[in-house]
Design an enzyme around this catalytic site. Structure first.
Site, short mmCIF file in Angstrom:
data_model
loop_
_atom_site.label_atom_id
_atom_site.label_comp_id
_atom_site.label_asym_id
_atom_site.label_seq_id
_atom_site.Cartn_x
_atom_site.Cartn_y
_atom_site.Cartn_z
N ASN A 1 -33.23 -50.74 -16.08
CA ASN A 1 -33.25 -49.37 -16.60
C ASN A 1 -34.70 -48.96 -16.86
OD1 ASN A 1 -33.97 -50.13 -19.43
ND2 ASN A 1 -32.01 -51.20 -19.27
N LYS B 1 -31.22 -63.76 -0.02
CA LYS B 1 -31.43 -62.30 0.05
C LYS B 1 -30.32 -61.65 0.88
CE LYS B 1 -34.70 -58.82 1.54
NZ LYS B 1 -35.79 -58.51 2.44
N PHE C 1 -30.65 -49.75 -32.12
CA PHE C 1 -31.21 -48.52 -31.56
C PHE C 1 -30.13 -47.84 -30.73
CE2 PHE C 1 -35.82 -48.14 -32.29
CZ PHE C 1 -35.97 -49.26 -33.10
O1 C5P Z 1 -23.79 -49.42 -27.58
P1 C5P Z 1 -25.20 -49.36 -27.12
O2 C5P Z 1 -25.51 -50.32 -26.03
O3 C5P Z 1 -25.71 -48.00 -26.79
O4 C5P Z 1 -26.02 -49.81 -28.42
C1 C5P Z 1 -27.40 -49.91 -28.38
C2 C5P Z 1 -27.87 -51.01 -29.28
O5 C5P Z 1 -27.14 -52.18 -28.94
C3 C5P Z 1 -29.32 -51.35 -29.08
O6 C5P Z 1 -29.85 -51.78 -30.33
C4 C5P Z 1 -29.30 -52.50 -28.08
O7 C5P Z 1 -30.42 -53.32 -28.20
C5 C5P Z 1 -28.01 -53.20 -28.44
N1 C5P Z 1 -27.32 -53.84 -27.33
C6 C5P Z 1 -26.94 -55.16 -27.47
N2 C5P Z 1 -26.31 -55.81 -26.46
C7 C5P Z 1 -26.01 -55.17 -25.33
C8 C5P Z 1 -26.35 -53.81 -25.19
C9 C5P Z 1 -27.02 -53.18 -26.21
O8 C5P Z 1 -27.19 -55.75 -28.52
N3 C5P Z 1 -25.38 -55.82 -24.37
#
Ligand code: C5P
Length: 427
Positions: A229, A310, A348
């Site tokens: 991302n 690959k 976040f």
């Molecule tokens: O639900 P969402 O992914 O939008 O939530 C974002 C928060 O969750 C961020 O703090 C991110 O670092 C954390 N997160 C996580 N594990 C994931 C995806 C996101 O802890 N697989």
């Protein structure tokens, strides 16, 4: 040049003539790594043990030795060095220099600087055990203590004179810890001209064990391609740097980013995938943490079966699809295992609509203490090193709106808000 830009408390490292001077080279390095700006001055005797060039390279600044500008060294103005500094650290402090400081003598660069410097002084004595126990040294120490000098050591151990006794200079890590404590008590004005903004209540983060995750994760499709991302890691790195400047012991868990590791990290773990990040966070929390700041943009999905070789377009044809499976939800699944440790957890949220309501939903669903919602609706809030606005939320709702700020200014402001909201003012 490293060590000469005023981004953090400025340390004047005064090296006097003892064999322990060799340990002060490492101390200079630790101070620089911890994010302090460091300049050095030496007595003539100290230069017999260690070359000034060593300190010059380590601190990136000329070493003050000669009051008169003879012998090829520049006559560095002792008044400007004394004015520049926030804290003076005498390591090693010989009996001779301690006595001069107590008596107000100014007969060489170090003693003159000590007399001209009005701020806090840390001394790490190093001398023969009989010299340390001598009534004269006792009296000198008592005078200096009374004037507010902070002593570190000496410890017991093997002395260069062949005995094992009290008089050995404390280890550089111990001296660094004392300097950090003194730095946390500096009035805000002493750091005013620092390029990096300081915290409102720096003591709140002193010694706190903080795990910060940052950047994206890269989920492999095959050995050369991945799904990722647009996260650059800028916010997480700014938070890690600000926490370290405030004296926290920061472990940075970073996905692949193009940023230099901030100074003063206690640990850095580089990961690629969400699964690796989950393992790193699990391990870091297992080792003990006071705060987890989960700033990373962890990929929610990862390719189900990454190819070992690959992928070839002539084999895949004109159309193909990639099957993705859920990555572990670190906040939702890994962190709850560590909840009984009392770690405070900050998530976040990046939302494009209903920012506050959706972020509150995540805070509740994941049982977070705080969530920082990126206000993408605000002008200029986005990826990378740009102005940014966040909204800090706690279980009871909105706590703070940052307004649009650069991320390096936003980070310490956010840390101050978090500490205040957690009722942790460092006392
Ligand atoms: O639900 P969402 O992914 O939008 O939530 C974002 C928060 O969750 C961020 O703090 C991110 O670092 C954390 N997160 C996580 N594990 C994931 C995806 C996101 O802890 N697989």
């Amino acid at each position: 040049m490293a060590g000469t830009t005023g981004t953090s408390p400025r340390i004047l490292l005064l090296v006097t003539g003892g064999i322990a001077a060799y340990k002060s080279c490492y101390l200079a390095r630790l101070l620089v790594q911890a994010g302090f700006s460091v300049r050095c001055a030496m007595t003539d005797a100290a230069t017999r043990f260690v070359s000034p060039m060593t300190f010059e390279v380590l601190t990136g600044a000329p070493v003050a030795i000669d009051l008169w500008g003879e012998r090829g060294t520049a006559a560095l103005d002792h008044i400007s060095y004394a004015r520049w500094a926030d804290i003076a650290v005498v390591a090693p402090a010989t009996a001779n220099t301690m006595a001069k400081a107590a008596g107000g003598l100014a007969d060489n660069m170090v003693s003159t600087l000590l007399l001209a410097f009005p701020g806090p002084v840390v001394m790490a004595p190093a001398m023969n055990d009989n010299m340390w126990r001598h009534a004269a040294t006792r009296a000198v120490r008592a005078t200096l203590l009374e004037r507010g000098v902070r002593f570190v050591g000496p410890g017991e151990g093997f002395l260069a004179c062949g005995t094992t006794d009290e008089g050995r200079m404390s280890e550089p890590e111990e001296i660094l810890a004392a300097v950090r404590e003194v730095a946390a008590t500096l009035p805000a004005r002493a750091l005013e001209d620092a390029a990096a903004p300081a915290l409102a209540a720096p003591g709140a983060w002193l010694g706190r064990r903080v795990v910060v995750t940052a950047g994206p994760t890269c989920e492999p499709i095959d050995p050369v391609r991945y799904v990722a991302n647009r996260s650059t890691g800028a916010m997480g790195y700014a938070l890690a740097a600000a926490a370290a400047r405030a004296g926290a012991q920061v472990t940075l868990v970073s996905g692949p980013v193009a940023l230099p590791v901030p100074r003063g990290m206690a640990g850095i773990v580089h990961v690629e995938t969400g699964r690796q990040m989950a393992e790193a966070v699990d391990a870091a929390l297992g080792a003990g943490a006071d705060w987890l700041v989960m700033c990373a943009a962890v990929a929610d999905f990862t390719p189900a079966e990454p190819a070992t070789g690959k992928l070839k377009k002539d084999v895949l044809g004109d159309e193909w699809s990639l099957r993705m499976v859920r990555n572990p939800d670190i906040l939702g699944e890994v962190v709850p295992r560590h909840r009984q440790s009392g770690v405070k957890v900050v998530g976040f949220a990046l939302e494009t609509e209903d920012v506050v309501a959706r972020a509150m939903g995540k805070l509740r669903a994941k049982g977070l203490d705080f969530i920082v919602a990126n206000n993408t609706a605000a002008a200029g809030s986005g990826f990378g090193d740009v102005e940014h606005e966040v909204i800090l939320l706690g279980p009871a709702g909105e706590l703070w709106r940052s307004g649009s700020q650069r991320k390096d200014a936003l980070a310490p402001a956010l840390l101050s808000q978090l500490a205040a909201a957690a009722g942790d003012d460092g006392r």
